[in-house]
Scaffold this motif. Sequence first.
Motif, mmCIF file in Angstrom:
data_model
loop_
_atom_site.group_PDB
_atom_site.id
_atom_site.type_symbol
_atom_site.label_atom_id
_atom_site.label_comp_id
_atom_site.label_asym_id
_atom_site.label_seq_id
_atom_site.Cartn_x
_atom_site.Cartn_y
_atom_site.Cartn_z
ATOM 1 N N GLN A 15 0.827 -1.210 0.000
ATOM 2 C CA GLN A 15 0.000 0.000 0.000
ATOM 3 C C GLN A 15 0.863 1.263 0.000
ATOM 4 N N VAL A 16 1.892 1.273 0.832
ATOM 5 C CA VAL A 16 2.762 2.455 0.943
ATOM 6 C C VAL A 16 3.552 2.662 -0.348
ATOM 7 N N VAL A 17 4.153 1.599 -0.865
ATOM 8 C CA VAL A 17 4.955 1.689 -2.084
ATOM 9 C C VAL A 17 4.065 2.084 -3.262
ATOM 10 N N ALA A 18 2.930 1.421 -3.406
ATOM 11 C CA ALA A 18 2.032 1.697 -4.535
ATOM 12 C C ALA A 18 1.527 3.132 -4.506
ATOM 13 N N GLU A 19 1.168 3.619 -3.330
ATOM 14 C CA GLU A 19 0.684 4.996 -3.226
ATOM 15 C C GLU A 19 1.772 5.981 -3.649
ATOM 16 N N ALA A 20 2.992 5.773 -3.149
ATOM 17 C CA ALA A 20 4.093 6.681 -3.478
ATOM 18 C C ALA A 20 4.476 6.593 -4.956
ATOM 19 N N ALA A 21 4.298 5.417 -5.546
ATOM 20 C CA ALA A 21 4.644 5.219 -6.953
ATOM 21 C C ALA A 21 3.515 5.646 -7.888
ATOM 22 N N GLY A 22 2.310 5.837 -7.346
ATOM 23 C CA GLY A 22 1.169 6.200 -8.176
ATOM 24 C C GLY A 22 0.526 5.014 -8.873
ATOM 25 N N TRP A 23 0.758 3.815 -8.339
ATOM 26 C CA TRP A 23 0.170 2.613 -8.935
ATOM 27 C C TRP A 23 -1.251 2.427 -8.422
ATOM 28 N N THR A 24 -2.150 2.035 -9.295
ATOM 29 C CA THR A 24 -3.541 1.851 -8.894
ATOM 30 C C THR A 24 -4.036 0.417 -9.063
ATOM 31 N N ILE A 25 -3.190 -0.493 -9.516
ATOM 32 C CA ILE A 25 -3.639 -1.872 -9.700
ATOM 33 C C ILE A 25 -3.889 -2.533 -8.344
ATOM 34 N N GLN A 26 -4.769 -3.509 -8.347
ATOM 35 C CA GLN A 26 -5.022 -4.301 -7.151
ATOM 36 C C GLN A 26 -4.032 -5.464 -7.125
ATOM 37 N N PRO A 27 -3.334 -5.661 -6.011
ATOM 38 C CA PRO A 27 -2.364 -6.754 -5.953
ATOM 39 C C PRO A 27 -3.063 -8.103 -5.856
ATOM 40 N N GLN A 28 -2.356 -9.119 -6.286
ATOM 41 C CA GLN A 28 -2.811 -10.492 -6.073
ATOM 42 C C GLN A 28 -2.154 -10.955 -4.774
ATOM 43 N N ILE A 29 -2.954 -11.080 -3.744
ATOM 44 C CA ILE A 29 -2.448 -11.510 -2.434
ATOM 45 C C ILE A 29 -2.272 -13.024 -2.487
ATOM 46 N N ASP A 30 -1.073 -13.466 -2.194
ATOM 47 C CA ASP A 30 -0.753 -14.886 -2.334
ATOM 48 C C ASP A 30 -0.228 -15.463 -1.025
ATOM 49 N N GLY A 31 -0.949 -16.439 -0.497
ATOM 50 C CA GLY A 31 -0.548 -17.084 0.749
ATOM 51 C C GLY A 31 0.712 -17.904 0.635
ATOM 52 N N ASN A 32 1.032 -18.365 -0.557
ATOM 53 C CA ASN A 32 2.223 -19.199 -0.735
ATOM 54 C C ASN A 32 3.521 -18.403 -0.656
ATOM 55 N N LEU A 33 3.476 -17.105 -0.884
ATOM 56 C CA LEU A 33 4.711 -16.311 -0.836
ATOM 57 C C LEU A 33 5.310 -16.246 0.563
ATOM 58 N N TYR A 34 4.516 -16.468 1.579
ATOM 59 C CA TYR A 34 5.011 -16.343 2.944
ATOM 60 C C TYR A 34 6.083 -17.374 3.263
ATOM 61 N N GLY A 35 5.866 -18.612 2.897
ATOM 62 C CA GLY A 35 6.803 -19.658 3.302
ATOM 63 C C GLY A 35 7.500 -20.366 2.162
ATOM 64 N N THR A 36 7.406 -19.835 0.954
ATOM 65 C CA THR A 36 7.983 -20.544 -0.179
ATOM 66 C C THR A 36 9.469 -20.253 -0.336
ATOM 67 N N ASP A 37 10.083 -21.000 -1.226
ATOM 68 C CA ASP A 37 11.482 -20.770 -1.568
ATOM 69 C C ASP A 37 11.560 -20.092 -2.938
ATOM 70 N N GLU A 38 12.761 -19.962 -3.452
ATOM 71 C CA GLU A 38 12.965 -19.276 -4.727
ATOM 72 C C GLU A 38 12.195 -19.953 -5.854
ATOM 73 N N ASP A 39 12.178 -21.282 -5.866
ATOM 74 C CA ASP A 39 11.441 -22.007 -6.908
ATOM 75 C C ASP A 39 9.948 -21.701 -6.840
ATOM 76 N N GLY A 40 9.428 -21.556 -5.637
ATOM 77 C CA GLY A 40 8.013 -21.239 -5.481
ATOM 78 C C GLY A 40 7.672 -19.859 -6.021
ATOM 79 N N VAL A 41 8.563 -18.893 -5.810
ATOM 80 C CA VAL A 41 8.328 -17.547 -6.363
ATOM 81 C C VAL A 41 8.387 -17.615 -7.882
ATOM 82 N N LEU A 42 9.347 -18.340 -8.419
ATOM 83 C CA LEU A 42 9.439 -18.477 -9.869
ATOM 84 C C LEU A 42 8.196 -19.150 -10.443
ATOM 85 N N GLU A 43 7.681 -20.166 -9.765
ATOM 86 C CA GLU A 43 6.446 -20.818 -10.228
ATOM 87 C C GLU A 43 5.305 -19.814 -10.313
ATOM 88 N N LEU A 44 5.216 -18.926 -9.337
ATOM 89 C CA LEU A 44 4.178 -17.897 -9.358
ATOM 90 C C LEU A 44 4.402 -16.937 -10.523
#
Length: 145
Positions: free
Chosen positions: A40-69
Amino acid sequence: MLTDRGRADGAALGAWLAGQGVSPGVAYVSYAARTRETWQVVAEAAGWTIQPQIDGNLYGTDEDGVLELVHTTPDDVGTVVVIGHNPTVGTLAQLLDDGEGPATGAVATEGFPTAAAAVFAVPGAWTDVEPMAARLAAFHVGRGA
């Protein structure tokens, strides 16, 4: 919840990203409260208005999991933002670096602290993103007043 410094750092990073011309078509954000607030803070300062895709898997995943996303990103999306957690994000930034960009080595040298961003140029489709296949165009750590 972000501290006042965390909010200031996020705003500084958002302003820097906007200055770099970064305008995401998709944003993948961890479901953790601090990452959602960071978005929210970064997007507001950058002027971005898109809605993020909130992903529960990003919390505990590894590099391969981020790449899969990232690999699930539609081909018509030009820029992706990922707001996740260390050490995964910092390690992934080092792995993606092809060694040819103007910011090559910055992550290894400076680490990947909070309010850091690695901006990569990705040739080809999102499904082709893999280690050592992206050019580290810029690296910055946002530090607010």
